[in-house]
Design an enzyme around this catalytic site. Sequence first.
Site, PDB file in Angstrom:
ATOM      1  N   GLU A 155      -5.508 -15.250  -3.912  1.00  0.00           N
ATOM      2  CA  GLU A 155      -5.740 -15.068  -2.474  1.00  0.00           C
ATOM      3  C   GLU A 155      -6.117 -16.379  -1.792  1.00  0.00           C
ATOM      4  O   GLU A 155      -6.482 -16.396  -0.632  1.00  0.00           O
ATOM      5  CB  GLU A 155      -6.775 -13.964  -2.222  1.00  0.00           C
ATOM      6  CG  GLU A 155      -8.018 -14.018  -3.069  1.00  0.00           C
ATOM      7  CD  GLU A 155      -8.906 -12.791  -2.911  1.00  0.00           C
ATOM      8  OE1 GLU A 155      -8.661 -11.936  -2.042  1.00  0.00           O
ATOM      9  OE2 GLU A 155      -9.887 -12.697  -3.674  1.00  0.00           O
ATOM     10  N   ASN A 180      -4.673  -9.823   2.118  1.00  0.00           N
ATOM     11  CA  ASN A 180      -5.575  -9.884   3.280  1.00  0.00           C
ATOM     12  C   ASN A 180      -6.176 -11.289   3.383  1.00  0.00           C
ATOM     13  O   ASN A 180      -6.222 -11.890   4.445  1.00  0.00           O
ATOM     14  CB  ASN A 180      -6.710  -8.857   3.146  1.00  0.00           C
ATOM     15  CG  ASN A 180      -6.198  -7.469   2.839  1.00  0.00           C
ATOM     16  OD1 ASN A 180      -5.026  -7.190   3.062  1.00  0.00           O
ATOM     17  ND2 ASN A 180      -7.049  -6.602   2.318  1.00  0.00           N
ATOM     18  N   ASP A 181      -6.634 -11.780   2.243  1.00  0.00           N
ATOM     19  CA  ASP A 181      -7.206 -13.129   2.253  1.00  0.00           C
ATOM     20  C   ASP A 181      -6.139 -14.205   2.148  1.00  0.00           C
ATOM     21  O   ASP A 181      -6.268 -15.261   2.760  1.00  0.00           O
ATOM     22  CB  ASP A 181      -8.219 -13.286   1.104  1.00  0.00           C
ATOM     23  CG  ASP A 181      -9.579 -12.758   1.507  1.00  0.00           C
ATOM     24  OD1 ASP A 181     -10.004 -13.033   2.641  1.00  0.00           O
ATOM     25  OD2 ASP A 181     -10.213 -12.055   0.702  1.00  0.00           O
TER      26      ASP A 181
HETATM   27  C1  PEP Z   1      -7.337  -9.004  -0.213  1.00  0.00           C
HETATM   28  O1  PEP Z   1      -7.911 -10.039   0.140  1.00  0.00           O
HETATM   29  O2  PEP Z   1      -6.146  -8.761   0.053  1.00  0.00           O
HETATM   30  C2  PEP Z   1      -8.054  -7.975  -0.976  1.00  0.00           C
HETATM   31  C3  PEP Z   1      -7.428  -6.948  -1.510  1.00  0.00           C
HETATM   32  O3  PEP Z   1      -9.388  -8.100  -1.088  1.00  0.00           O
HETATM   33  P1  PEP Z   1     -10.433  -7.785   0.079  1.00  0.00           P
HETATM   34  O4  PEP Z   1      -9.698  -7.115   1.212  1.00  0.00           O
HETATM   35  O5  PEP Z   1     -11.464  -6.911  -0.548  1.00  0.00           O
HETATM   36  O6  PEP Z   1     -10.930  -9.159   0.427  1.00  0.00           O
HETATM   37 MG    MG Z   2      -9.822 -10.600  -0.715  1.00  0.00          MG
END
Ligand code: PEP
Ligand code: MG
Length: 588
Positions: free
Chosen positions: A441, A464-465
Site C-alpha cells: 500500500e 485505499n492507501d
Molecule cells: C487499504 O489501505 O486498502 C486497506 C485495505 O487497509 P485500510 O483501509 O484498513 O487502511
Molecule cells: Mg491501508
Amino acid sequence: MDSARNDTKIFRGIEASSGIAIGTARMTDRSRVAVTEVSIGDDEVAQECARFQAALQDARNELLSIKEHLAARRGPEHLYVVDTHLLILEDSMLTRGTLDLIAGERINAEAALNRNLLKFKEFFAAIEDDYLRERVGDVETVVERIMRAMVGKRQECIGSIDGGKIIIVAHDLSPTDILQIDKDKVIGFITDLGGRTSHTAILARALEIPAVVGLETITGEDIDGLPMIIDGTDGTVVVNPDLQTFRDYLRRKQHYDYLEQEFLKLRDLPSETADGHRVCLMGNVEFSEEIPTLKGHGGEGVGLYRTEMLYMNRQGLPDEEEQYLAYSAIVEGMAPLPVTIRTLDVGGDKLATDLHLEDEMNPALGLRAIRLSLRKPDVFKTQLRAILRASSRGKVRIFFPMISGIEEVRAAKALLEEAKGELRAAGVPFDDGIEVGIMIEIPSAVVIADILAREVDFFSVGTNDLIQYSLAIDRTNEHLAHLYQPLHPAVLRSLRMVVDAAHTAGIHACMCGEMAGEARYLPILLGLGFDELSMTGVSIPRVKKVLRRATRADAEQLVARALAFSTAAEVEAYLSGEISARYSESFD
Ligand code: PEP
Ligand code: MG
C-alpha cells in the site's frame, strides 16, 4: 392532517446500509437531554457527586439488563458492544474527570459531565482515521445514558417497539439499539447523526437493516407516523411519497430484492470465469457479527480481518487472552475456510493515551501500522502470540500493514519467530507453517515488489492507501475526492508490477482495498491476474456474477488496452464501453 404534513419531502443523508425500506416513520426519543450549567455551593459538592455516581450505577444496571436480554436473544457474540459501553462507564477520564469538574468548578453534575464530553470530542476530533474518530459516538451514547439517569428520563427500548413495517427516526441510535431491532417489526432506520463507519452503521450492514444516517435535522421534522421510504443504497429519504414515487420505489425495491435473491443463488456456485479460471472471493471483517453475512453471501474466507477495533474504546490494551478469544471466534466461525489476520494498523495520534505516542504533524506519514508495532515489540508480540494461538483453531494467515521496505518485513518476521519460540517453549499449540504476507500500500513497496516477494507467502494490495500515497491524495479529504482515481494509469501500472512480481516469485497476489469490491473493476483485476479479492461480504455476489460471465483471455486483452491510455478518464470511458458491450446483464 395539515397540508405541510401532507407534502412530499425528500431528504439526503449518508448511505449507511443498503436496501430499500417502505413503511411508516416512528420518531423515537433519542434527543439529547438539555443541559443548563448551574453554580453550586461548597456544601452541595458532595450531593452532586453522589447524584452523578448514582446515575453511573443506574446506567450500569440498564446496560447489564440489556446485556442479559441480548445474550438470550442474539447469543454471546454480540455482547462486545454492551461490554464496550460498560468499559466506557468505568473510564476514569469520564468518571474521575467529571467528579473533579464538579468539585473544582463548583458546577452541577450534568454540566460537569457535558464539559467532560466536550473534552472527549476534542480528543477524538483530532483522530485521522474515520473508524476510530467515529468511536466518539459510543462515548456520547454512554454519556446520554448517564444524563438520562440523572434527570430521570429513561430511553424507549427499541426491542419493545410494536407494529409492522416501522422505520425508526432518531437523533442517534447506539449499537445496542441496533442489536435489539426485531426485523419483523422494524424494517429500517434513519438518524440525524452518524457516518458510514460508526459501529451503528457497521452493525446495520452486518444485520442487513437498510439505514440512512447523518441527516442532521431529520428529528426536527414533523414526520412521526407518516409514510416513508428510505433508500440505504444512495442515502435518500422520501416522506409522504406521491403515487408515482411510491410505485417507482416499490419497483426498485422489488428489483433490489429480486437481485439479492438472484445473487444469493450464486452463493454456492464456484467463483470462476466462464473458461474455468478461479479467483477466490473473500470478505473484509472487523467483528464476528459479520461472519454469518459473509458466509451467507458465499465468502470463501476472510481476506482481511482488521484487528484495530480491539484496541480502542478502552483503557489499556487488550491482553493476549482477550485477543486470542476474539481471533478464535472469527477463525472458528469461518473454519475450515481461511482467515487472514492483519496486525494492528493504527498509530499517529490515534492511540496517544494507551501507547504513549506523541502528536504528529502528519499522522498518515507517521508512526502507524507496522512502524508502530516494531517500535512497541512487546505490544506486537502479544498480538503475534494471540494470532498464533488462534491458528490452532482453524486456518489462519497473518499479514503486516504499511510495509515500505524489506527491513520491516524481516524485523516483523523475526518477532514472529520469537513469539513462536515462546509458545513452543510453553507447549502451546499453533500452526508452525502459518503463511505470512504483507500489504502492498506504499509506492516503495510496489517498486521493490520483486525483492519483497522473496520474503513472504502472499501480497495483499490495499488500494485505499496505495491510491492515497501514489497520488498524494488524503483519502479522508472530501475536497480531493475527484482526484482519488483507482483507474489512474499510475495505479494500474502499480497493480501490474505487484501481480507480476508475486507470480514470478510463485506467490499469490490478493487485493483487499475497496477497489476489489467494485464489480465494474472486476474485468481489470481479473485481467491483471489477481488470485484473490477481498471485500465487504454483500459485494461478493455482484463481483461473482461478473466474474462468472468473464473469460480470462478477454480480460487480459481489456487490461492490455486499458494500460495503454494516458489518463484515468480515458480508461474510465473505455471500461464503461466494454462493460456495456460485454457485461451489461451483470449490472442490471
Ligand atoms: C487499504 O489501505 O486498502 C486497506 C485495505 O487497509 P485500510 O483501509 O484498513 O487502511
Ligand atoms: Mg491501508
